[in-house]
Design a protein around this motif. Structure first.
Motif, PDB file in Angstrom:
ATOM      1  N   THR A 117      37.010  16.463  23.040  1.00  0.00           N
ATOM      2  CA  THR A 117      35.802  16.043  22.352  1.00  0.00           C
ATOM      3  C   THR A 117      36.094  15.434  20.989  1.00  0.00           C
ATOM      4  O   THR A 117      35.491  14.436  20.606  1.00  0.00           O
ATOM      5  CB  THR A 117      34.841  17.244  22.192  1.00  0.00           C
ATOM      6  OG1 THR A 117      34.620  17.820  23.471  1.00  0.00           O
ATOM      7  CG2 THR A 117      33.530  16.831  21.598  1.00  0.00           C
ATOM      8  N   LYS A 118      37.019  16.004  20.250  1.00  0.00           N
ATOM      9  CA  LYS A 118      37.319  15.515  18.892  1.00  0.00           C
ATOM     10  C   LYS A 118      37.804  14.062  18.931  1.00  0.00           C
ATOM     11  O   LYS A 118      37.432  13.261  18.083  1.00  0.00           O
ATOM     12  CB  LYS A 118      38.366  16.433  18.252  1.00  0.00           C
ATOM     13  CG  LYS A 118      38.466  16.284  16.775  1.00  0.00           C
ATOM     14  CD  LYS A 118      37.248  16.865  16.082  1.00  0.00           C
ATOM     15  CE  LYS A 118      37.517  16.985  14.596  1.00  0.00           C
ATOM     16  NZ  LYS A 118      36.366  17.427  13.865  1.00  0.00           N
ATOM     17  N   TRP A 119      38.629  13.733  19.926  1.00  0.00           N
ATOM     18  CA  TRP A 119      39.125  12.358  20.031  1.00  0.00           C
ATOM     19  C   TRP A 119      38.000  11.397  20.403  1.00  0.00           C
ATOM     20  O   TRP A 119      37.936  10.286  19.875  1.00  0.00           O
ATOM     21  CB  TRP A 119      40.254  12.264  21.056  1.00  0.00           C
ATOM     22  CG  TRP A 119      41.526  12.857  20.545  1.00  0.00           C
ATOM     23  CD1 TRP A 119      42.063  14.069  20.879  1.00  0.00           C
ATOM     24  CD2 TRP A 119      42.397  12.282  19.578  1.00  0.00           C
ATOM     25  NE1 TRP A 119      43.220  14.283  20.179  1.00  0.00           N
ATOM     26  CE2 TRP A 119      43.455  13.191  19.365  1.00  0.00           C
ATOM     27  CE3 TRP A 119      42.398  11.091  18.873  1.00  0.00           C
ATOM     28  CZ2 TRP A 119      44.492  12.942  18.479  1.00  0.00           C
ATOM     29  CZ3 TRP A 119      43.435  10.839  17.992  1.00  0.00           C
ATOM     30  CH2 TRP A 119      44.459  11.763  17.808  1.00  0.00           C
ATOM     31  N   LEU A 120      37.140  11.804  21.299  1.00  0.00           N
ATOM     32  CA  LEU A 120      36.037  10.925  21.694  1.00  0.00           C
ATOM     33  C   LEU A 120      35.028  10.759  20.564  1.00  0.00           C
ATOM     34  O   LEU A 120      34.441   9.686  20.416  1.00  0.00           O
ATOM     35  CB  LEU A 120      35.358  11.459  22.951  1.00  0.00           C
ATOM     36  CG  LEU A 120      36.185  11.311  24.231  1.00  0.00           C
ATOM     37  CD1 LEU A 120      35.439  11.876  25.415  1.00  0.00           C
ATOM     38  CD2 LEU A 120      36.528   9.859  24.473  1.00  0.00           C
ATOM     39  N   GLN A 121      34.845  11.801  19.771  1.00  0.00           N
ATOM     40  CA  GLN A 121      33.977  11.666  18.599  1.00  0.00           C
ATOM     41  C   GLN A 121      34.570  10.667  17.608  1.00  0.00           C
ATOM     42  O   GLN A 121      33.849   9.899  16.974  1.00  0.00           O
ATOM     43  CB  GLN A 121      33.761  13.020  17.924  1.00  0.00           C
ATOM     44  CG  GLN A 121      32.858  13.930  18.713  1.00  0.00           C
ATOM     45  CD  GLN A 121      32.794  15.332  18.135  1.00  0.00           C
ATOM     46  OE1 GLN A 121      33.580  15.700  17.263  1.00  0.00           O
ATOM     47  NE2 GLN A 121      31.858  16.124  18.626  1.00  0.00           N
ATOM     48  N   ALA A 122      35.883  10.653  17.501  1.00  0.00           N
ATOM     49  CA  ALA A 122      36.546   9.681  16.638  1.00  0.00           C
ATOM     50  C   ALA A 122      36.369   8.261  17.180  1.00  0.00           C
ATOM     51  O   ALA A 122      36.197   7.316  16.399  1.00  0.00           O
ATOM     52  CB  ALA A 122      38.025  10.017  16.496  1.00  0.00           C
ATOM     53  N   VAL A 123      36.384   8.103  18.500  1.00  0.00           N
ATOM     54  CA  VAL A 123      36.152   6.791  19.107  1.00  0.00           C
ATOM     55  C   VAL A 123      34.718   6.340  18.833  1.00  0.00           C
ATOM     56  O   VAL A 123      34.471   5.167  18.522  1.00  0.00           O
ATOM     57  CB  VAL A 123      36.457   6.823  20.623  1.00  0.00           C
ATOM     58  CG1 VAL A 123      36.004   5.545  21.309  1.00  0.00           C
ATOM     59  CG2 VAL A 123      37.934   7.056  20.860  1.00  0.00           C
ATOM     60  N   VAL A 124      33.774   7.270  18.932  1.00  0.00           N
ATOM     61  CA  VAL A 124      32.377   6.953  18.617  1.00  0.00           C
ATOM     62  C   VAL A 124      32.269   6.456  17.177  1.00  0.00           C
ATOM     63  O   VAL A 124      31.642   5.431  16.897  1.00  0.00           O
ATOM     64  CB  VAL A 124      31.462   8.176  18.851  1.00  0.00           C
ATOM     65  CG1 VAL A 124      30.068   7.944  18.269  1.00  0.00           C
ATOM     66  CG2 VAL A 124      31.353   8.500  20.325  1.00  0.00           C
ATOM     67  N   VAL A 125      32.908   7.157  16.265  1.00  0.00           N
ATOM     68  CA  VAL A 125      32.862   6.768  14.857  1.00  0.00           C
ATOM     69  C   VAL A 125      33.554   5.421  14.642  1.00  0.00           C
ATOM     70  O   VAL A 125      33.067   4.577  13.876  1.00  0.00           O
ATOM     71  CB  VAL A 125      33.475   7.866  13.960  1.00  0.00           C
ATOM     72  CG1 VAL A 125      33.641   7.392  12.528  1.00  0.00           C
ATOM     73  CG2 VAL A 125      32.624   9.121  14.010  1.00  0.00           C
ATOM     74  N   LEU A 126      34.654   5.185  15.333  1.00  0.00           N
ATOM     75  CA  LEU A 126      35.346   3.905  15.219  1.00  0.00           C
ATOM     76  C   LEU A 126      34.442   2.760  15.682  1.00  0.00           C
ATOM     77  O   LEU A 126      34.352   1.719  15.012  1.00  0.00           O
ATOM     78  CB  LEU A 126      36.645   3.919  16.030  1.00  0.00           C
ATOM     79  CG  LEU A 126      37.465   2.637  15.996  1.00  0.00           C
ATOM     80  CD1 LEU A 126      37.968   2.367  14.577  1.00  0.00           C
ATOM     81  CD2 LEU A 126      38.613   2.708  16.963  1.00  0.00           C
ATOM     82  N   LEU A 127      33.758   2.939  16.808  1.00  0.00           N
ATOM     83  CA  LEU A 127      32.805   1.931  17.280  1.00  0.00           C
ATOM     84  C   LEU A 127      31.704   1.701  16.252  1.00  0.00           C
ATOM     85  O   LEU A 127      31.288   0.566  16.010  1.00  0.00           O
ATOM     86  CB  LEU A 127      32.189   2.363  18.616  1.00  0.00           C
ATOM     87  CG  LEU A 127      33.068   2.291  19.849  1.00  0.00           C
ATOM     88  CD1 LEU A 127      32.410   2.999  21.021  1.00  0.00           C
ATOM     89  CD2 LEU A 127      33.359   0.839  20.200  1.00  0.00           C
ATOM     90  N   MET A 128      31.254   2.784  15.632  1.00  0.00           N
ATOM     91  CA  MET A 128      30.192   2.677  14.638  1.00  0.00           C
ATOM     92  C   MET A 128      30.672   1.981  13.361  1.00  0.00           C
ATOM     93  O   MET A 128      29.919   1.214  12.758  1.00  0.00           O
ATOM     94  CB  MET A 128      29.621   4.059  14.323  1.00  0.00           C
ATOM     95  CG  MET A 128      28.879   4.672  15.499  1.00  0.00           C
ATOM     96  SD  MET A 128      28.394   6.378  15.207  1.00  0.00           S
ATOM     97  CE  MET A 128      27.112   6.160  13.985  1.00  0.00           C
ATOM     98  N   VAL A 129      31.907   2.225  12.960  1.00  0.00           N
ATOM     99  CA  VAL A 129      32.443   1.572  11.759  1.00  0.00           C
ATOM    100  C   VAL A 129      32.585   0.064  12.008  1.00  0.00           C
ATOM    101  O   VAL A 129      32.211  -0.755  11.156  1.00  0.00           O
ATOM    102  CB  VAL A 129      33.779   2.208  11.332  1.00  0.00           C
ATOM    103  CG1 VAL A 129      34.506   1.362  10.306  1.00  0.00           C
ATOM    104  CG2 VAL A 129      33.546   3.622  10.803  1.00  0.00           C
ATOM    105  N   VAL A 130      33.105  -0.302  13.165  1.00  0.00           N
ATOM    106  CA  VAL A 130      33.219  -1.726  13.501  1.00  0.00           C
ATOM    107  C   VAL A 130      31.828  -2.343  13.616  1.00  0.00           C
ATOM    108  O   VAL A 130      31.574  -3.450  13.119  1.00  0.00           O
ATOM    109  CB  VAL A 130      34.035  -1.930  14.797  1.00  0.00           C
ATOM    110  CG1 VAL A 130      34.033  -3.380  15.232  1.00  0.00           C
ATOM    111  CG2 VAL A 130      35.460  -1.428  14.611  1.00  0.00           C
TER     112      VAL A 130
END
Length: 163
Positions: A117-130
């Motif tokens: 979950t922690k890695w996927l949450q980081a992917v979500v945040v990365l998509l949001m930052v971009v």
């Protein structure tokens, strides 16, 4: 006078676009902050950021819809309509990025994926930052259309007789 100006199609776009700007930027900050907090605090901020993300994503698509309505009216009056096209492309890019973040966040919320979950949450945040980068770029292009080319702005006559 209110009846004629209220129903001008190009006026609906600026009424709807400020919600996704604020909601999505605040969601990005909230979710980014949640990555660095302890588990108990992070859960609250993750959930708050998720609600902001969902509302902002819906409003982003509504803004694209109202922008498409205004496009036919505004594009005919611009000196450089390529800026308007770039604005539209950037808006679609940010909507797709935040939609992907929303879909991934919802799949995490309903346990549809079995990965960490922690890695996927980081992917979500990365998509949001971009997506936030595209949001800022799209906003800049929209401001250029309005303030540099008077897109969607009613320019009064020199004697202001219409007022």
């Amino acid at each position: 006078m209110f009846e004629t100006t209220f129903w001008r199609t190009e006026l609906w776009h600026p009424l709807t676009l400020h919600f996704p700007i604020s909601l999505l930027l605040l969601a990005t900050i909230t979710k980014l902050m949640a990555l660095f907090l302890r588990e108990g605090q992070a859960h609250f901020w993750q959930r708050s950021g998720a609600y902001l993300l969902y509302a902002g994503c819906l409003m982003a698509w509504l803004s694209i819809y109202t922008g498409d309505m205004a496009d036919g009216i505004v594009a005919r009056k611009l000196c450089d309509p390529t800026i308007l096209k770039d604005h539209e492309i950037a808006a679609y890019n940010l909507a797709y990025l935040f939609s992907a973040a929303t879909a991934l966040d919802l799949s995490l919320r309903f346990n549809l994926v079995r990965l960490k979950t922690k890695w996927l949450q980081a992917v979500v945040v990365l998509l949001m930052v971009v997506g936030s980068g595209f949001l800022i770029y799209t906003s800049h292009l929209g401001a250029s259309v309005v303030y540099n080319q008077a897109g969607g702005v009613l320019v009064p006559t020199s004697d202001c007789a219409g007022f």
